[in-house]
Design a protein around this motif. Structure first.
Motif, PDB file in Angstrom:
ATOM      1  N   ALA A 161       0.361  -0.734  -0.337  1.00 58.71           N
ATOM      2  CA  ALA A 161      -0.096  -0.025  -0.473  1.00 58.71           C
ATOM      3  C   ALA A 161       0.864   1.683  -0.152  1.00 58.71           C
ATOM      4  CB  ALA A 161      -1.241   0.060   1.135  1.00 58.71           C
ATOM      5  N   VAL A 162       1.665   1.483   0.794  1.00 59.98           N
ATOM      6  CA  VAL A 162       2.752   2.491   1.080  1.00 59.98           C
ATOM      7  C   VAL A 162       3.617   2.389   0.058  1.00 59.98           C
ATOM      8  CG1 VAL A 162       1.593   2.815   2.873  1.00 59.98           C
ATOM      9  CG2 VAL A 162       3.700   1.976   2.829  1.00 59.98           C
ATOM     10  N   GLU A 163       4.657   1.328  -0.063  1.00 60.29           N
ATOM     11  CA  GLU A 163       5.877   1.858  -0.982  1.00 60.29           C
ATOM     12  C   GLU A 163       5.572   1.595  -2.936  1.00 60.29           C
ATOM     13  OE1 GLU A 163       8.500  -1.255   0.942  1.00 60.29           O
ATOM     14  OE2 GLU A 163       8.719  -0.245   2.862  1.00 60.29           O
ATOM     15  N   VAL A 164       4.468   1.217  -3.222  1.00 60.54           N
ATOM     16  CA  VAL A 164       4.304   1.317  -4.384  1.00 60.54           C
ATOM     17  C   VAL A 164       4.672   2.672  -4.699  1.00 60.54           C
ATOM     18  CG1 VAL A 164       2.779  -0.169  -4.836  1.00 60.54           C
ATOM     19  CG2 VAL A 164       1.505   1.900  -4.859  1.00 60.54           C
ATOM     20  N   GLN A 169      -2.234   3.924  17.011  1.00 60.51           N
ATOM     21  CA  GLN A 169      -1.627   4.861  18.008  1.00 60.51           C
ATOM     22  C   GLN A 169      -0.759   4.949  17.420  1.00 60.51           C
ATOM     23  OE1 GLN A 169      -1.801   3.706  22.110  1.00 60.51           O
ATOM     24  NE2 GLN A 169      -3.978   4.195  22.151  1.00 60.51           N
ATOM     25  N   ALA A 170       0.147   4.603  16.841  1.00 58.19           N
ATOM     26  CA  ALA A 170       1.453   4.918  16.138  1.00 58.19           C
ATOM     27  C   ALA A 170       1.330   5.627  15.126  1.00 58.19           C
ATOM     28  CB  ALA A 170       1.677   3.279  15.535  1.00 58.19           C
ATOM     29  N   ASP A 200       1.676  10.616   5.312  1.00 56.07           N
ATOM     30  CA  ASP A 200       1.737  12.511   5.984  1.00 56.07           C
ATOM     31  C   ASP A 200      -0.463  11.111   5.936  1.00 56.07           C
ATOM     32  OD1 ASP A 200       0.444  13.531   7.978  1.00 56.07           O
ATOM     33  OD2 ASP A 200      -0.336  14.844   5.609  1.00 56.07           O
ATOM     34  N   LEU A 201       0.150  10.024   5.775  1.00 54.33           N
ATOM     35  CA  LEU A 201      -1.402   9.350   6.064  1.00 54.33           C
ATOM     36  C   LEU A 201      -1.556   8.599   8.111  1.00 54.33           C
ATOM     37  CD1 LEU A 201      -0.379   6.379   3.655  1.00 54.33           C
ATOM     38  CD2 LEU A 201      -1.935   8.141   3.128  1.00 54.33           C
ATOM     39  N   GLN A 202      -2.713   8.004   7.850  1.00 47.40           N
ATOM     40  CA  GLN A 202      -2.881   7.306   9.585  1.00 47.40           C
ATOM     41  C   GLN A 202      -3.383   6.108   8.299  1.00 47.40           C
ATOM     42  OE1 GLN A 202      -5.952  10.371  10.240  1.00 47.40           O
ATOM     43  NE2 GLN A 202      -4.632  11.376  11.633  1.00 47.40           N
ATOM     44  N   LEU A 203      -3.482   5.295   9.754  1.00 47.71           N
ATOM     45  CA  LEU A 203      -4.081   3.899   9.513  1.00 47.71           C
ATOM     46  C   LEU A 203      -5.425   3.358  10.532  1.00 47.71           C
ATOM     47  CD1 LEU A 203      -3.523   0.679   8.798  1.00 47.71           C
ATOM     48  CD2 LEU A 203      -2.133   1.062  10.790  1.00 47.71           C
ATOM     49  N   ALA A 248       4.124   3.413  12.261  1.00 49.71           N
ATOM     50  CA  ALA A 248       4.907   5.355  11.744  1.00 49.71           C
ATOM     51  C   ALA A 248       5.877   5.895  11.096  1.00 49.71           C
ATOM     52  CB  ALA A 248       5.333   5.216  13.808  1.00 49.71           C
ATOM     53  N   GLU A 249       6.431   4.488  10.986  1.00 51.22           N
ATOM     54  CA  GLU A 249       7.966   5.416  10.094  1.00 51.22           C
ATOM     55  C   GLU A 249       7.396   5.208   8.271  1.00 51.22           C
ATOM     56  OE1 GLU A 249      11.177   7.333   8.560  1.00 51.22           O
ATOM     57  OE2 GLU A 249      11.103   6.901   9.964  1.00 51.22           O
TER      58      GLU A 249
END
Length: 155
Positions: free
Chosen positions: A21-24, A103-104, A64-67, A57-58
């Motif tokens: 989801a985040v590294e593409v 929370q991270a 600038d995303l939230q899970l 968290a990293e």
């Protein structure tokens, strides 16, 4: 509408899914500003909570995303094919793990089951706001009584 076309599949390999989801390398990623990642799950991830929390968290900070996690409590301890997951935790332990993970990233946690809502950050916030409003209302009422008393004393 695209969500309705999705089908359940996969595993509890949370790290693999998050990486995907985040590294593409999104084409025209400046035009697509995601605000959150939503995980719909029925159980604890295969990886340890502290490892996932650190990675989330990293990874989310850079975008600038939230899970946000929606945990659906299911009664069975096995998946649909009857296999027991690689990592097991009861419902409470699973909820605690996902609360730590969200929370991270300053995300939100929701825990649902057949009986309804067990826990929801959104509902907790609403209840807190209602309690504040009630307290302010009581303070205003006290001030009104005091002012009425003072006004009547001056007559």
């Amino acid at each position: 509408r695209w969500v309705l076309s999705l089908q359940c599949k996969g595993s509890r390999n949370f790290m693999s899914a998050l990486r995907r989801a985040v590294e593409v390398d999104f084409k025209d990623k400046d035009k697509h500003k995601s605000q959150g990642l939503y995980l719909l799950t029925t159980g604890i991830p295969d990886q340890e909570t502290h490892t996932i929390s650190a990675y989330v968290a990293e990874a989310c900070r850079g975008f600038d995303l939230q899970l946000h996690v929606c945990l659906f409590r299911v009664v069975e301890d096995a998946d649909s094919s009857g296999n027991i997951p690689a990592r097991y935790a009861n419902s409470t332990e699973t909820a605690i793990a996902f609360k730590e993970i969200v929370q991270a990233t300053n995300g939100r946690f929701h825990w649902f089951g057949e009986a309804g809502i067990f826990e929801s950050d959104d509902i907790t916030i609403i209840v807190s706001e209602m309690e504040k409003a009630k307290n302010y209302s009581q303070k205003v009422w006290i001030i009104c009584i005091f002012l009425s008393y003072v006004f009547l004393q001056k007559k």
